[in-house]
Design a protein around this motif. Structure first.
Motif, short mmCIF file in Angstrom:
data_model
loop_
_atom_site.label_atom_id
_atom_site.label_comp_id
_atom_site.label_asym_id
_atom_site.label_seq_id
_atom_site.Cartn_x
_atom_site.Cartn_y
_atom_site.Cartn_z
N ASN A 161 18.88 5.79 -4.75
CA ASN A 161 18.34 6.92 -4.01
C ASN A 161 16.95 6.49 -3.52
OD1 ASN A 161 17.07 9.34 -3.22
ND2 ASN A 161 18.35 10.54 -4.61
N LEU A 162 16.89 6.04 -2.27
CA LEU A 162 15.66 5.45 -1.73
C LEU A 162 14.48 6.42 -1.79
CD1 LEU A 162 14.48 2.90 -0.56
CD2 LEU A 162 15.10 3.72 1.73
N PRO A 163 14.64 7.72 -1.45
CA PRO A 163 13.47 8.63 -1.56
C PRO A 163 12.93 8.71 -3.00
CG PRO A 163 15.14 9.61 -0.16
CD PRO A 163 15.78 8.40 -0.78
N MET A 164 13.83 8.80 -3.97
CA MET A 164 13.37 8.87 -5.35
C MET A 164 12.72 7.56 -5.81
SD MET A 164 13.76 11.85 -6.76
CE MET A 164 13.04 12.37 -5.20
N THR A 165 13.31 6.44 -5.32
CA THR A 165 12.72 5.14 -5.65
C THR A 165 11.32 5.02 -5.06
OG1 THR A 165 14.92 4.11 -5.75
CG2 THR A 165 13.01 2.65 -5.47
N SER A 166 11.17 5.47 -3.81
CA SER A 166 9.84 5.43 -3.18
C SER A 166 8.86 6.33 -3.92
CB SER A 166 9.95 5.89 -1.72
OG SER A 166 10.83 5.05 -1.00
N LEU A 167 9.33 7.52 -4.33
CA LEU A 167 8.46 8.42 -5.09
C LEU A 167 8.04 7.77 -6.41
CD1 LEU A 167 7.10 11.16 -5.51
CD2 LEU A 167 9.28 11.99 -6.45
N LEU A 168 9.01 7.10 -7.07
CA LEU A 168 8.70 6.43 -8.32
C LEU A 168 7.63 5.35 -8.13
CD1 LEU A 168 9.32 5.72 -11.31
CD2 LEU A 168 11.08 4.14 -10.43
N MET A 169 7.78 4.55 -7.09
CA MET A 169 6.81 3.49 -6.84
C MET A 169 5.43 4.07 -6.55
SD MET A 169 8.76 0.51 -4.68
CE MET A 169 7.29 -0.50 -4.79
N ALA A 170 5.39 5.15 -5.78
CA ALA A 170 4.11 5.78 -5.46
C ALA A 170 3.45 6.30 -6.73
CB ALA A 170 4.32 6.91 -4.46
N VAL A 171 4.25 6.89 -7.62
CA VAL A 171 3.68 7.42 -8.86
C VAL A 171 3.14 6.30 -9.74
CG1 VAL A 171 4.27 8.59 -11.02
CG2 VAL A 171 5.05 9.52 -8.83
N ILE A 172 3.92 5.24 -9.89
CA ILE A 172 3.48 4.14 -10.75
C ILE A 172 2.27 3.42 -10.16
CG2 ILE A 172 4.15 1.88 -11.66
CD1 ILE A 172 6.92 2.99 -12.16
N VAL A 173 2.29 3.18 -8.85
CA VAL A 173 1.13 2.53 -8.21
C VAL A 173 -0.12 3.39 -8.36
CG1 VAL A 173 0.16 1.88 -5.97
CG2 VAL A 173 2.46 1.13 -6.61
N GLY A 174 0.02 4.70 -8.11
CA GLY A 174 -1.14 5.59 -8.25
C GLY A 174 -1.64 5.65 -9.68
N SER A 175 -0.68 5.67 -10.64
CA SER A 175 -1.09 5.72 -12.04
C SER A 175 -1.82 4.45 -12.45
CB SER A 175 0.15 5.93 -12.93
OG SER A 175 -0.22 6.05 -14.27
N CYS A 176 -1.34 3.31 -11.96
CA CYS A 176 -2.03 2.04 -12.27
C CYS A 176 -3.42 1.99 -11.63
CB CYS A 176 -1.18 0.86 -11.77
SG CYS A 176 0.32 0.57 -12.73
N ALA A 177 -3.52 2.52 -10.41
CA ALA A 177 -4.84 2.53 -9.76
C ALA A 177 -5.82 3.40 -10.53
CB ALA A 177 -4.69 3.03 -8.32
N ARG A 178 -5.34 4.58 -10.96
CA ARG A 178 -6.22 5.45 -11.74
C ARG A 178 -6.60 4.79 -13.05
NH1 ARG A 178 -5.95 8.24 -16.02
NH2 ARG A 178 -3.75 7.70 -16.27
N ALA A 179 -5.64 4.15 -13.71
CA ALA A 179 -5.93 3.49 -14.99
C ALA A 179 -6.89 2.33 -14.81
CB ALA A 179 -4.63 3.00 -15.61
N ALA A 180 -6.74 1.61 -13.68
CA ALA A 180 -7.63 0.47 -13.45
C ALA A 180 -9.08 0.92 -13.37
CB ALA A 180 -7.23 -0.25 -12.17
N GLN A 181 -9.29 2.13 -12.87
CA GLN A 181 -10.67 2.63 -12.78
C GLN A 181 -11.18 3.18 -14.11
OE1 GLN A 181 -10.77 5.48 -9.61
NE2 GLN A 181 -10.38 3.97 -8.01
N SER A 182 -10.32 3.95 -14.81
CA SER A 182 -10.79 4.57 -16.05
C SER A 182 -10.75 3.63 -17.25
CB SER A 182 -9.93 5.81 -16.36
OG SER A 182 -8.57 5.45 -16.55
N LEU A 183 -9.91 2.56 -17.19
CA LEU A 183 -9.78 1.66 -18.33
C LEU A 183 -10.43 0.31 -18.11
CD1 LEU A 183 -6.05 2.41 -19.29
CD2 LEU A 183 -8.13 3.32 -20.34
N TRP A 184 -11.23 0.16 -17.04
CA TRP A 184 -11.97 -1.08 -16.83
C TRP A 184 -12.78 -1.49 -18.06
CZ3 TRP A 184 -14.04 0.39 -11.35
CH2 TRP A 184 -13.15 -0.06 -10.39
N PRO A 185 -13.47 -0.55 -18.72
CA PRO A 185 -14.32 -0.99 -19.84
C PRO A 185 -13.57 -1.69 -20.97
CG PRO A 185 -14.91 1.23 -19.13
CD PRO A 185 -13.64 0.88 -18.44
N LEU A 186 -12.28 -1.32 -21.19
CA LEU A 186 -11.50 -1.93 -22.29
C LEU A 186 -10.36 -2.72 -21.69
CD1 LEU A 186 -11.39 1.03 -24.85
CD2 LEU A 186 -12.89 -0.98 -24.86
N LYS A 187 -10.52 -4.02 -21.66
CA LYS A 187 -9.50 -4.86 -21.03
C LYS A 187 -8.14 -4.77 -21.73
CE LYS A 187 -10.45 -9.25 -20.88
NZ LYS A 187 -11.06 -10.53 -20.47
#
Length: 594
Positions: free
Chosen positions: A115-141
């Motif tokens: 299901n391409l729409p759901m797959t795209s939504l999944l990728m967007a969620v994971i990419v966004g979550s990683c981006a947010r984590a990269a900012q908030s978790l920078w202090p602890l590698k």
């Protein structure tokens, strides 16, 4: 020992940096957990409504349970000691890794449905979550890698597992994004760590600098107290010697033995001059000297300077030229005289051949007074030290003929007090010239043109003798000083009564009142036995006498705080060792009118 100290300091610094990292991550701990919990519910409901896969319900329940645990488990607070920081760093890294591992399962539920729409939504969620984590978790590698890697790798592997071109492209794009995110995160972690290390090192340096400044200030205060005590203890016997010497000189006047008395007084005066030089430093530091700027005629100021130093120049076979200028400046004549005296004295001391020239030049709104010599000069590396106390060039043996090395230090203090900048230019072996910059003034008809009063010495002596008080009460705890003072005053027909303490002074005042022979002046030492304050005692006795009995304070104190207190009291003061002429002059000025 130094190595272990450096290691301990490094460990302490590392703990402080880690504590800041942990605090930064836990700062958004609560809101991040609640936001993630809400997002899991919304996202889970969306994908379940589209795919109707019952496994998604179990995934949602597991992730919600973990979020609830994360929210309610004990967390780090600023009250936690820095030594516990590694534990809290490991704990939060484990918790975010657990959340990411549970999230890594969901791509295997969604991608196989093609299901391409759901797959795209999944990728967007994971990419966004990683981006947010990269900012908030920078202090602890470890937390950054623990949160980003499992869910991203789960998505990438699930996409690549499909094997077709589109999914392989999406997997490659996800891999590139993961590498860039981790690279940026590691770089930001390094920058943040370095900035914290630099901040804490600067704080440590500032603290050490503060400790060193405090230690220097304590050492300076101890030096001041030591010099004050030493100066006072030296001045006491020297004061007595000066008074005994003056009395002896008067008794032997006109006899062959008078030459020895004169030599004794020259030696005493030389020692007194050295102590007075140190006293000048204390008085300037204490702020007890207040300048009185007024128009000053430089020619009238230069004339006594020329008389004072011409003999010294002739003795060293040097030429001394003090050139008239007709210029007027605005300054304090007494302090300016002392400032120029020190510069001329310094120039003559360090000049072997040639001479010293003193000139004044008109420069518009300012006047330059220049003292030039053909002496040994000053090396560039020594130019910043010549105004320090006790520093002398080319005098390792501390030749007393060259003074104490305080003259230029007094010049610097007077320069600041008067607002007259001092400039110095020198060439080693060729000579030095100092320049004092003063504001110009309009010529005056009746201005005070010099630091010395007019009139002959004989006339002043006759006037002083006619106005000396008939009876004087002296309070001093030193027996030698009392005996020397009474001996000197009696040679000048003054009835001196000396006592050791306030009680004896009060009795003497009471007896004088009963006899009808009141004292005309009270002279009191500032520091009396058992820590008694002579200023307070003298003021009490002066009031006790009924009519305002004039009070003259005599002291060997050099403490800036005590000198400031004397100044604020307004009581006239003389500093030990007191020159007999200065003592008699002060007594004459304070004596009640006949």
């Amino acid at each position: 020992m130094a190595g272990r100290g450096d290691t301990a300091a490094g460990q302490l610094l590392g703990q402080r940096v880690l504590r800041e990292h942990v605090g930064s991550v836990y700062d958004t701990y609560g809101i991040s957990t609640l936001t993630h919990l809400g997002f899991v519910v919304v996202f889970g409901c969306i994908i379940y409504s589209q795919l109707l896969d019952a496994r998604l319900l179990f995934w949602m329940a597991a992730l919600i349970a973990v979020d609830i645990y994360v929210f309610f488990t004990p967390r780090w607070t600023p009250a936690r000691p820095a030594s516990e920081s590694p534990y809290w760093a490991r704990k939060i890294s484990r918790m975010v890794t657990l959340v990411s591992m549970i999230t890594a399962v969901v791509p295997w539920f969604i991608v196989p449905h093609e299901n391409l729409p759901m797959t795209s939504l999944l990728m967007a969620v994971i990419v966004g979550s990683c981006a947010r984590a990269a900012q908030s978790l920078w202090p602890l590698k470890p937390a950054l890698f623990g949160y980003t890697l499992p869910m991203s790798l789960g998505m990438i592997i699930a996409l690549a597992w499909q094997g077709d071109g589109l999914h392989l492209f999406l997997a490659a794009a996800g891999s590139a994004y993961l590498m860039l995110t981790l690279h940026a995160g590691v770089r930001q972690h390094r920058l943040l760590t370095d900035s914290l290390m630099l901040r804490f090192e600067n704080e440590a340096l500032a603290a050490r600098l503060g400790d060193q400044i405090a230690a220097t200030e304590r050492a300076s205060e101890e030096k001041t107290r030591f010099l004050g005590a030493a100066s006072h203890d030296l001045r006491q016997p020297l004061h007595a010697i000066a008074l005994f010497g003056a009395a002896l000189e008067n008794e032997l006047r006109g006899r062959p033995e008078s030459r020895n008395a004169e030599r004794l007084m020259r030696a005493v005066n030389a020692l007194g001059a050295s102590l007075d030089t140190m006293l000048d430093v204390s008085r300037l530091d204490a702020g007890v000297i207040t300048p009185s700027p007024q128009p000053v005629e430089l020619d009238a100021l230069f004339l006594p300077l020329n008389h004072t130093f011409s003999a010294q120049a002739e003795q060293k076979e040097l030429q001394l030229r003090v050139r008239a200028s007709g210029l007027w400046v605005r300054s304090d004549p007494q302090l300016l005289h002392r400032m120029l005296s020190n510069l001329m004295d310094n120039a003559l001391k360090y000049t072997v051949q040639g001479g010293v020239t003193v000139t004044a030049r008109d420069r518009g709104d300012t006047v330059w007074i220049e003292v030039r010599d053909t002496g040994i000069g000053i090396a560039p590396e020594q130019s910043h030290r010549i105004f320090e106390e006790f520093y002398q060039i080319d005098n390792p043996g501390r030749d007393r003929a060259r003074g104490l090395g305080i003259g230029l230090s007094i010049v610097r203090r007077l320069s600041r007090l008067l607002g007259h900048p001092v400039q110095m230019h020198s060439r080693p072996g060729r000579g030095t010239h100092f320049r004092v910059v003063l504001p110009t003034a309009q010529p005056q008809v009746s201005a005070l043109v010099g630091p010395f009063p007019a009139g002959s010495v004989e006339l002043a002596a006759r006037r002083r003798a006619a106005t000396l008080p008939g009876r004087v009460l002296l309070m001093d705890d030193e027996l030698e000083v009392r005996e020397a003072m009474t001996s000197l005053l009696r040679t000048h027909a003054v009835d001196a009564h000396a006592v050791a303490n306030e009680a004896a002074a009060a009795d003497a005042l009471h007896q004088a009142r009963a006899e009808g022979r009141p004292f005309g002046l009270l002279m009191c030492d500032y520091r009396l036995a058992d820590g008694v304050d002579g200023l307070d005692a003298g003021l009490r006795l002066s009031r006790y006498a009924g009519a305002e009995l004039p009070l003259l304070l005599i002291t060997g104190e050099t403490s800036p705080d005590r000198l400031q207190r004397v100044r604020e009291s307004g009581v006239p003061v003389l500093f030990k060792p007191v020159a007999p002429d200065a003592l008699l002059q002060a007594m004459a000025e304070l004596a009640p009118a006949p």
